[in-house]
Design an enzyme around this catalytic site. Structure first.
Site, PDB file in Angstrom:
ATOM      1  N   LYS A 121       0.856  -1.193   0.000  1.00 33.76           N
ATOM      2  CA  LYS A 121       0.000   0.000   0.000  1.00 33.76           C
ATOM      3  C   LYS A 121       0.882   1.230   0.000  1.00 33.76           C
ATOM      4  CE  LYS A 121      -4.528   0.947   0.488  1.00 33.76           C
ATOM      5  NZ  LYS A 121      -5.677   0.055   0.261  1.00 33.76           N
TER       6      LYS A 121
HETATM    7  N1  GLU Z   1      -7.445   0.122  -2.984  1.00 31.66           N
HETATM    8  C1  GLU Z   1      -8.179  -1.073  -3.217  1.00 31.66           C
HETATM    9  C2  GLU Z   1      -8.210  -1.951  -1.973  1.00 31.66           C
HETATM   10  O1  GLU Z   1      -8.046  -1.473  -0.876  1.00 31.66           O
HETATM   11  C3  GLU Z   1      -7.737  -1.797  -4.483  1.00 31.66           C
HETATM   12  C4  GLU Z   1      -6.295  -2.206  -4.516  1.00 31.66           C
HETATM   13  C5  GLU Z   1      -5.868  -2.758  -5.879  1.00 31.66           C
HETATM   14  O2  GLU Z   1      -6.672  -2.845  -6.787  1.00 31.66           O
HETATM   15  O3  GLU Z   1      -4.692  -3.102  -5.971  1.00 31.66           O
HETATM   16  O4  GLU Z   1      -8.462  -3.121  -2.048  1.00 31.66           O
END
Ligand code: GLU
Length: 431
Positions: A121
């Site tokens: 992240k």
């Molecule tokens: N931000 C989204 C989540 O928390 C998607 C992450 C992604 O598609 O890599 O799952």
């Protein structure tokens, strides 16, 4: 061999024990899964320490000619099952421990639905509403350059999260590609269609929330066509989930975002509310609902409650007042462990984030596969595959919860942590 400490909550020195925030919540969730891991628990400490953390300075020139510095992060929590994968968040309250927790939840989520990814992240500590489009582009590009040393289509693949969208992903893809000297569409997902994005990606998280909600409602004997819905957050996740539930006959009786809390027992018109948010940026000022106090949102008489905003929204303070029969976590980390216990005691079913909002990253996976093969699928095919993955994963987790008599959250952690640690064990320690 030197023995490794297995003490609960052993903390890396870069974390202040008094300011654990969401990471502290994640650690408690991991501790709850330990008794169910058998001999794999030997590797559990792995999950309590992110593999790699990068903090970057992001200096940009503002429109008025001054220079401003922002703090950026990219955390790769685990890559045992594949490259890091997870979104990038632009928010004024982003912290290292928050990004750590979000990266860990990505590891769990990706393993829960069996995608061949680890967890990662990123984020920038900035309020993007205060930036012009030019400033937003410059901050995105500088940040991407700075984290460029650890991301890549086979290393770590960012995506949208809170306050980031297709346009931001296009800048990220372009910046990475220009630095590499060749176009690498697979470095980020959630891109515009014209740049290797996938049909259905934008709606995928909301569609996944609806799909697991439907499956859980069947178990509870709850008729969605009669259900009353309350949704916190009316962005990409909340608005689409609300739309799909309303299309299935449900009524949206309450909605909350940073600007206001609206209540209408007769049901708010979702299409009109979406149009209002599109033109004004928030729900405030929407005519057909009564504005109520923010705290009253949690007491609204409803059947399904969908937190789809930020972390730590359902707490000891409001969990005793919630009247819904089930909570579907569209957001990451919206419920504290103490609130989890209160809801369990009150027999309110919680479908945890790491299962409920996995639809987004599932279609991100489809996008990544399509980019690699340069062969694009129809929207019907994408939605059908998404629904199949979400239904099967949910059924497996439901079964696991029954077998061990645990919450759906602990069941999801059992399934996911087993997969991660099996991979970890098979790979072994090297060097
Ligand atoms: N931000 C989204 C989540 O928390 C998607 C992450 C992604 O598609 O890599 O799952």
């Amino acid at each position: 061999m030197t023995s490794v400490s297995h003490a609960p909550h052993s903390l890396p020195s870069y974390l202040n024990p008094d300011e654990l925030g969401p990471w502290g919540i994640y650690l408690q969730q991991v501790d709850r899964v330990a008794p169910y891991l058998g001999s794999l628990s030997r590797w559990l400490e792995t999950l309590k320490r992110p593999k790699r953390l990068l903090i970057v300075d992001v200096p940009i020139q503002m429109d008025n000619g001054t220079m401003a510095h922002f703090e950026g992060y990219r955390v790769q929590h685990n890559t045992s099952r594949g490259p890091g994968k997870g979104g990038v968040r632009f928010h004024q309250d982003v912290t290292l421990s928050e990004v750590m927790a979000l990266s860990a939840w990505m590891s769990v989520k990706n393993a829960a639905v069996n995608l061949p990814f680890g967890g990662a992240k990123g984020g920038i500590r900035v309020d993007p509403r205060q930036l012009s489009v030019g400033e937003l582009e410059r901050i995105t590009r500088r940040y991407t350059s700075e984290i460029g040393v650890i991301i890549g289509p086979t290393k770590d693949i960012p995506a949208p999260d809170v306050n980031t969208d297709e346009r931001v992903m296009a800048w990220m893809m372009d910046t990475y590609s220009m630095n590499e000297g060749s176009t690498a569409t697979g470095v980020v997902t959630g891109k515009p269609l014209a740049l290797g994005g996938s049909l259905g990606r934008r709606e995928a998280t909301g569609r996944g929330v609806f799909t697991v909600g439907e499956a859980a409602a069947n178990h509870l004997g709850l008729d969605i066509a009669q259900a009353r819905l309350a949704v916190q957050g009316f962005g990409n996740v909340g608005a689409i989930a609300a739309q799909l539930f309303v299309e299935a006959g449900a009524k949206l009786v309450a909605v909350q975002d940073h600007s206001d809390t609206l209540y209408n027992p007769a049901g708010l018109n979702v299409a009109q509310l979406q149009a209002h948010v599109k033109s004004t940026g928030a729900i405030a000022g929407f005519a057909s609902g009564e504005s109520i106090k923010p705290a009253q949102f949690w007491e609204v008489d409803c059947d399904i409650l969908i937190p789809a905003a930020l972390e730590q929204q359902i707490t000891e303070a409001n969990a005793p007042k919630i009247r819904a029969r089930m909570v579907i976590e569209g957001a990451n980390g919206p419920t504290t462990p103490q609130a989890d216990d209160i809801l369990a005691e009150r027999q309110i079913l919680v479908i945890p984030d790491v299962m409920a909002n996995a639809g987004g990253v599932t279609v991100s996976y489809f996008e990544w596969v399509q980019d690699f093969s340069s062969f694009f699928w129809s929207e019907e095919e994408i939605n059908a595959r998404l629904v199949k993955i979400m239904r099967e994963a949910f059924a497996h987790i439901w079964q696991t919860a029954q077998t061990h008599q645990v919450s759906l959250r602990t069941a999801t952690f059992i399934v996911a942590c087993t997969r991660i640690l099996q991979a970890r064990q098979l790979r072994g320690l090297y060097p």
